[in-house]
Design an enzyme around this catalytic site. Structure first.
Site, PDB file in Angstrom:
ATOM      1  N   SER A 188       0.841  -1.190   0.000  1.00  0.00           N
ATOM      2  CA  SER A 188       0.000   0.000   0.000  1.00  0.00           C
ATOM      3  C   SER A 188       0.874   1.236   0.000  1.00  0.00           C
ATOM      4  O   SER A 188       2.006   1.229   0.524  1.00  0.00           O
ATOM      5  CB  SER A 188      -0.913   0.011   1.229  1.00  0.00           C
ATOM      6  OG  SER A 188      -1.574   1.259   1.366  1.00  0.00           O
TER       7      SER A 188
ATOM      8  N   TYR B 101      -2.413  -0.224  10.592  1.00  0.00           N
ATOM      9  CA  TYR B 101      -2.424  -0.590   9.176  1.00  0.00           C
ATOM     10  C   TYR B 101      -1.135  -0.139   8.493  1.00  0.00           C
ATOM     11  O   TYR B 101      -0.474  -0.914   7.789  1.00  0.00           O
ATOM     12  CB  TYR B 101      -3.649   0.042   8.497  1.00  0.00           C
ATOM     13  CG  TYR B 101      -3.734  -0.204   7.012  1.00  0.00           C
ATOM     14  CD1 TYR B 101      -4.100  -1.447   6.520  1.00  0.00           C
ATOM     15  CD2 TYR B 101      -3.465   0.811   6.105  1.00  0.00           C
ATOM     16  CE1 TYR B 101      -4.181  -1.683   5.146  1.00  0.00           C
ATOM     17  CE2 TYR B 101      -3.546   0.598   4.733  1.00  0.00           C
ATOM     18  CZ  TYR B 101      -3.901  -0.651   4.264  1.00  0.00           C
ATOM     19  OH  TYR B 101      -3.976  -0.865   2.923  1.00  0.00           O
TER      20      TYR B 101
END
Length: 700
Positions: free
Chosen positions: A577, A590
């Site tokens: 990501s 995250y």
């Protein structure tokens, strides 16, 4: 099958109501599909059918007799109208005046296009003369196991007479072609009441002047052979009796899961091979038998069987009574090398001055006592079909060896078929392999938007794909969708939680059994969470780390084991990501886990380089379409963080990007394809951002 009991009848599926409005060519198609729907009647791609039909000549407007016959390379079970070649019978008969004997037999194939009716582009097969010169309107040529068991027996002619009397004749072995067509014609003229003929080491021809009657006759003759074998083999010792006992089903698959990647690595030097495993009862009976080695060494008889399974299989040195897989693996390289040497020697013994060069010398079929049969080919369908053909050969050997003595195709005849110049020409017309042909990909999070898009991209390029996901319902739906477009051979699924070590190990074993090994891992399974640090619970922190860090570690570790067992390299693609490089508010768990993914990839790139294992990262950002991550709390949380609503979030991300464009799952899939393909063969340890431009995520 030759073991069929009388109750196991071939069903006459002809529907008069359905056939009532059909033209003769349509009846031919109907008959062909019915015959091909039952593998007891013929194998995939095996045999052919024909009809002689009166048509209007497009040049003269006059009626002419036209042969409709299955075209080269077709399959009667799945053939469509465009799969038939059409030829003027008048011109086919005229070829007999040109023919000067077997020395020019192959040249006659080059004349068949001159007989084409109505500019039909479908190439006529070498079996065309066999149909053309039988003086009946409808002809079926099938490869039923029960008939080939007769045809491959030492006393084939006597058995044919004993079973069928004068209804079915017999002709000695002759390679398919023009000469055999003339032999069939002479037989029919000399025996006008005969209904068909058994071709030694080959198959069955039957004929009639009515399409329905021809179909019924073919069933009748095959059923008669099946019934005869059911009686003659009842109570008799098969294959000399059992010399080994089968392992339990789970143990068989476990052994196959270890053997297949090793074999795959040994046979994939020139091009990646895909594997198939079969442990059905017929296979186990044969691989466990006392006569396994002597019968396997004889090879197959029917040309169709032989072309798919090679001169003979390789019997793997495994003792199920003392199942030492490590010892088997240690000896396997020597066995494979010995097979190659034997195949090269066969080529040297049998080659002609104009023979094509030596082809892949590796075995196609591997027989493992107590375990089953492994087959390897350039794609999954061919590997599966090769296995099916060898099961046909097992059934043939079973019948012939029980009632007589089984005879394989003579070595020189086998070579002349395998290296037939006409067969070589057919191979040369095959389309160029796709870029991922023979590759096997394992995709975690395979039921999500990015995972399924990656699978789609790989499948389009010829790969096989194992989809892994924790969501069983979504996984099933995704697999059905992909299979509907790419075929069921190339898509498999496994329900797997990436944090469950045992489940990950089982999933890789499943992949090895289904496809033979692995070439590509796409580690994509994920979650997303959003919370200020003071509201981030330990459970939430650990959940992110478990799935996005530990999960990536587990699937990578097992991929590395398979890659090293194969010894042919591999490619790992992490779907990380933008957040792994650029911090985001209220997403510390995250972002940290994604950063761990990226650094793990760097470490693995270092470890894998010497083995040709490449590890790279795709960094997406804001891929909303089709993503399960964006269908839950994460969407609400991110919308709250950026003070917008759900509808405005995608527009906000688009406007935030430098290029002002939305990022789609297909964009990530394109990057994942690039990093897995040979296009990036010299890249490892890299990060490819697919985020429409985010300056915070620049890697430099």
């Amino acid at each position: 099958m030759t073991t069929a009991v009388a109750a196991n009848r071939l069903m006459n599926l002809w529907d008069d109501a359905r056939a009532a409005g059909m033209t003769e060519p349509e009846k031919l198609l109907y008959r062909s599909n019915l015959l091909g729907s039952d593998k007891r009647i013929t194998n995939y791609g095996g045999g052919n059918t024909s009809a002689k039909v009166m048509e209007t000549d497009p040049l003269t407007g006059q009626p002419v007799e036209v042969l409709w016959v299955k075209g080269s390379g077709g399959d009667v079970g799945s053939i469509k109208m465009d799969g038939f070649a059409t030829l003027y019978m008048e011109k086919l008969r005229a070829l007999k005046g040109i023919y000067r004997g077997v020395a020019m037999e192959d040249d006659m194939v080059g004349l068949l296009p001159h007989c084409t009716f109505n500019l039909n582009a479908r190439a006529a097969s070498i079996d065309t003369p066999l149909h053309a010169y039988v003086p009946k309107q409808h002809v079926d040529h099938m490869h039923p196991d029960a008939i080939i068991a007769i045809a491959a027996s030492r006393n084939s002619r006597d058995l044919t007479q004993a079973i069928f009397g004068d209804d079915i004749g017999w002709l000695p072995w002759k390679r398919p072609g023009f000469e055999l067509g003339l032999w069939l014609e002479k037989f029919c003229l000399d025996n006008p009441d005969a209904k068909g003929v058994v071709l030694e080491s080959h198959g069955l021809f039957t004929w009639d002047d009515d399409a329905k009657a021809c179909y019924a006759l073919t069933l009748e003759i095959i059923q008669k052979a099946m019934d005869w074998f059911a009686v003659e083999t009842a109570g008799k010792t098969i294959f000399g009796g059992a010399a080994a006992q089968s392992l339990q089903a789970d143990a068989r698959r476990a052994v196959a899961a270890r053997l297949m990647p090793a074999i795959r690595g040994m046979v994939s030097a020139d091009h990646r091979m895909v594997g198939h495993f079969d442990d059905q009862p017929a296979v186990l009976e044969f691989v466990n038998s006392a006569k396994l080695k002597p019968l396997a060494a004889l090879g197959t008889s029917c040309p169709d069987h032989f072309l798919r399974t090679k001169i003979c299989p390789l019997v793997v040195g495994f003792d199920p009574a003392k199942p030492d897989v490590d010892a088997t693996l240690a000896a396997l390289a020597g066995q494979v090398a010995e097979y190659r040497q034997g195949y090269a020697a066969y080529y040297e013994r049998c080659k002609h001055p104009d023979s094509p060069p030596l082809r892949d010398p590796n075995a196609v079929v591997y027989l493992v006592p107590g375990v089953g049969m492994l087959t390897f080919a350039k794609d999954k369908a061919t590997a599966r079909i090769s296995g099916e053909f060898y099961v046909n050969a097992i059934n043939v050997m079973r019948g012939a060896d029980t009632v007589s003595e089984y005879c394989g195709l003579p070595e020189q005849e086998a070579f002349d078929i395998e290296y037939w110049l006409l067969e070589e020409a057919k191979l040369s017309r095959m389309p160029k392999p796709k870029s991922l042909a023979g590759r096997v990909a394992f995709v975690t999070g395979g039921a999500g938007g990015i995972g399924s898009a990656c699978a789609e991209r790989y499948l389009r390029e010829g790969a096989c794909v194992m989809l892994a996901d924790i969501d069983e319902a979504a996984l099933k739906a995704t697999a059905e969708n992909l299979s509907s477009r790419h075929g069921r051979d190339v898509v498999r699924t496994v329900v797997m939680n990436v944090t469950d070590e045992a489940a990950v190990l089982a999933a890789y074993a499943h992949t090895a059994v289904e496809f033979g090994g692995l070439d590509i891992l796409v580690s994509n399974a994920g979650i997303a969470s959003s919370a200020p640090i003071e509201e981030t619970s330990l459970a939430l922190w650990n959940k992110n780390m478990d799935i996005l860090s530990t999960g990536y570690f587990l699937v990578s570790r097992e991929a590395f084991k398979t890659f090293r067992a194969q010894g042919i390299g591999g490619a790992v693609v992490f779907v990380a990501s933008k957040n792994g490089l650029a911090a985001s508010p209220n997403a510390s768990a995250y972002c940290t886990a994604k950063a761990a993914e990226i650094h793990l990839a760097r470490c693995l790139a270092l470890e894998g380089a010497e083995a040709g294992i490449r590890v790279n990262v795709v960094n997406p950002d804001a891929v909303l379409k089709g993503s399960k991550i964006w269908s839950g709390e994460w969407l609400d949380q991110r919308a709250s963080t950026y003070k917008t609503d759900k509808d405005g979030l995608e527009e906000m991300y688009r406007q935030r990007s430098m290029l002002k464009r939305s990022v789609l799952p297909e964009d990530i899939a394109e990057a994942a394809y690039f990093l897995a393909s040979d296009l990036s063969a010299k890249s490892t340890g890299n990060i490819l951002n697919v985020d429409a431009g985010n300056v915070q995520a620049f890697t430099r």
